[in-house]
Design an enzyme around this catalytic site. Structure first.
Site, PDB file in Angstrom:
ATOM      1  N   HIS A 105       6.063   0.262 -10.403  1.00 31.22           N
ATOM      2  CA  HIS A 105       4.766   0.702 -10.988  1.00 31.22           C
ATOM      3  C   HIS A 105       4.803   1.055 -12.531  1.00 31.22           C
ATOM      4  O   HIS A 105       4.072   1.725 -12.761  1.00 31.22           O
ATOM      5  CB  HIS A 105       3.942   1.752 -10.195  1.00 31.22           C
ATOM      6  N   HIS A 179      -4.424   1.639  -7.260  1.00 34.97           N
ATOM      7  CA  HIS A 179      -3.770   2.366  -6.227  1.00 34.97           C
ATOM      8  C   HIS A 179      -4.656   3.403  -5.483  1.00 34.97           C
ATOM      9  O   HIS A 179      -4.093   4.721  -5.182  1.00 34.97           O
ATOM     10  CB  HIS A 179      -2.474   3.062  -6.621  1.00 34.97           C
ATOM     11  N   TYR A 181      -6.376   5.260  -1.961  1.00 36.29           N
ATOM     12  CA  TYR A 181      -6.047   5.508  -0.858  1.00 36.29           C
ATOM     13  C   TYR A 181      -7.323   5.447  -0.222  1.00 36.29           C
ATOM     14  O   TYR A 181      -8.002   6.643  -0.311  1.00 36.29           O
ATOM     15  CB  TYR A 181      -5.003   6.640  -0.913  1.00 36.29           C
ATOM     16  N   ASP A 251       3.825  -2.153   4.183  1.00 37.43           N
ATOM     17  CA  ASP A 251       4.106  -1.911   2.631  1.00 37.43           C
ATOM     18  C   ASP A 251       4.502  -3.313   1.981  1.00 37.43           C
ATOM     19  O   ASP A 251       5.354  -3.443   1.534  1.00 37.43           O
ATOM     20  CB  ASP A 251       4.905  -0.795   2.447  1.00 37.43           C
ATOM     21  N   GLU A 318      -3.906  -2.943  -2.774  1.00 35.74           N
ATOM     22  CA  GLU A 318      -3.605  -3.253  -4.042  1.00 35.74           C
ATOM     23  C   GLU A 318      -3.759  -4.613  -4.225  1.00 35.74           C
ATOM     24  O   GLU A 318      -2.635  -5.426  -4.072  1.00 35.74           O
ATOM     25  CB  GLU A 318      -2.364  -2.581  -4.437  1.00 35.74           C
TER      26      GLU A 318
HETATM   27  C1  GLA Z   1       3.089   1.076  -3.728  1.00 41.35           C
HETATM   28  C2  GLA Z   1       4.374   0.967  -2.974  1.00 41.35           C
HETATM   29  C3  GLA Z   1       4.781   1.884  -2.048  1.00 41.35           C
HETATM   30  C4  GLA Z   1       5.027   3.318  -2.690  1.00 41.35           C
HETATM   31  C5  GLA Z   1       3.573   3.382  -3.216  1.00 41.35           C
HETATM   32  C6  GLA Z   1       3.583   4.686  -4.102  1.00 41.35           C
HETATM   33  O1  GLA Z   1       2.265   1.021  -2.844  1.00 41.35           O
HETATM   34  O2  GLA Z   1       4.372  -0.612  -2.538  1.00 41.35           O
HETATM   35  O3  GLA Z   1       6.035   1.369  -1.515  1.00 41.35           O
HETATM   36  O4  GLA Z   1       5.911   3.290  -3.389  1.00 41.35           O
HETATM   37  O5  GLA Z   1       3.081   2.585  -4.155  1.00 41.35           O
HETATM   38  O6  GLA Z   1       3.979   6.026  -3.128  1.00 41.35           O
END
Ligand code: GLA
Length: 353
Positions: A105, A179, A181, A251, A318
């Site tokens: 990131h 990002h 949630y 993920d 994302e």
């Molecule tokens: C992204 C990554 C995850 C994690 C988050 C932050 O979504 O894909 O693995 O690192 O960021 O916690």
């Protein structure tokens, strides 16, 4: 419609503000200029009752210190770059390693941790927040001065859109995303497993133990990653399926089916039965990192109102290019040439059923 601006604290001598934009339905979004992070998103349920459907913190200190990139704008390159290393036009670059042996990131201080310049206006049927940041040539070891202009819009039809624009004076690489949630029942509602999700994606990208793509693009057929028929997120949440075992859940980069007009229809539809809330995601981007909050366990940084973090209590969608693209010839392009104009838009549109 109205827009309110208040101070949210100070970081390194720089003032951080929080902008709250409200439309006639009562829906509102609050965004802080630190990382351009979405701090709060109030959306009505089927009775018209508002709930905050995104995680975030009450204080700036948590935003500056905690991992997890709550609500933030992500770049220069979102997601991971293997060993933080890449070659562009024959020149090798080494980025800061901030995630195991990889770069995540944007590196040590990515766009999620910058204070953005902001300007807000009511314009037509929308509240608009324009954010600006210029990333100097060589920042985080990326080449090129990158000028960014991100626009958040909350429209009367309860849609939050994000438009990302970037320009560089030297060839560079980018992958911009957000990002946030989400938990459509309200962020303080526990697990997301009962949310139903449909996604227009026919393949995904398995990773190694460091969550770096192996290079394979795997069809979703017969895997827990097949959301082409709506199903509960929890239904196939199966930690014995190797890609999910490695990541502790979902993920992964999911690749949308190629369509001529990607904005013509939603790519993702998530709904939550108890509230009736529905979120449609429209995007010009080819992929989405579907992240089921598998690291949401930092006891030190509770969310708003002291609500504790909890694994799989929220999910991120994302929208982006394929991760670590620069190190995989078969992946989407992530380079931006000098003078070329980058633009992408993602819309999170809310309704009820
Ligand atoms: C992204 C990554 C995850 C994690 C988050 C932050 O979504 O894909 O693995 O690192 O960021 O916690």
């Amino acid at each position: 419609m109205n827009i309110e601006k208040r101070p949210f604290g100070e970081v390194c001598g720089k003032q951080v503000d929080i902008y709250t934009m409200t439309v006639d339905s009562g829906a509102s979004v609050s965004i802080i200029t630190f990382g351009g992070a979405v701090n709060k998103l109030l959306m009505p349920d089927r009775e018209g009752k508002l709930a905050d459907v995104v995680c975030g913190y009450d204080d700036l200190k948590s935003y500056t210190e905690a991992a997890g990139y709550q609500g933030a704008l992500i770049g220069r390159v979102g997601n991971r770059i293997g060993k933080g290393r890449f070659t562009l036009d024959g020149k090798q670059y080494q980025l800061y390693i901030n995630n195991g042996e990889n770069s995540l990131h944007g590196g040590k201080v990515g766009f999620s941790h910058k204070v953005w310049d902001a300007e807000a206006n009511v314009c037509g049927d929308a509240c608009v927040l324009d954010l600006y940041y210029t990333s100097p040539d060589g920042e985080e070891n990326y080449p090129g001065t990158l000028k960014l202009h991100v626009t958040y819009k909350l429209t009367q039809d309860n849609a939050l859109s994000i438009t990302y624009r970037a320009e560089t004076d030297k060839k560079t690489i980018i992958n911009l995303t957000n990002h946030t949630y989400f938990n459509l029942a309200g962020f303080a509602s526990g697990k997301i497993f009962d949310h139903e999700m449909w996604m227009d994606a026919d393949s995904f990208i398995p990773t190694d133990k460091g969550l770096i793509p192996t290079g394979e693009i795997r069809a979703v057929d017969g895997t827990p990653f097949d959301f082409r028929e709506a199903k509960k997120i929890g239904r196939d949440f199966d930690l014995s399926y190797e890609p999910m075992a490695i990541a502790g859940g979902y993920d992964h980069c999911m690749n949308f089916v190629k369509r001529e007009q990607p904005m013509g229809a939603p790519r993702i539809v998530v709904s939550e039965q108890s509230s009736g809330r529905v979120m449609e995601v429209y995007t010009t981007e080819p992929c989405v990192q579907f992240y089921s909050g598998n690291f949401l366990n930092s006891a030190q940084y509770p969310f708003k109102g002291g609500y504790p973090q909890g694994l799989q209590n929220a999910f991120c969608l994302e929208t982006q290019r394929m991760p670590d693209s620069i190190n995989h010839e078969n992946f989407t392009d992530c380079t931006l040439d000098a003078g070329e104009k980058f633009e992408s838009t993602t819309i999170y549109k809310f309704s009820v059923k």
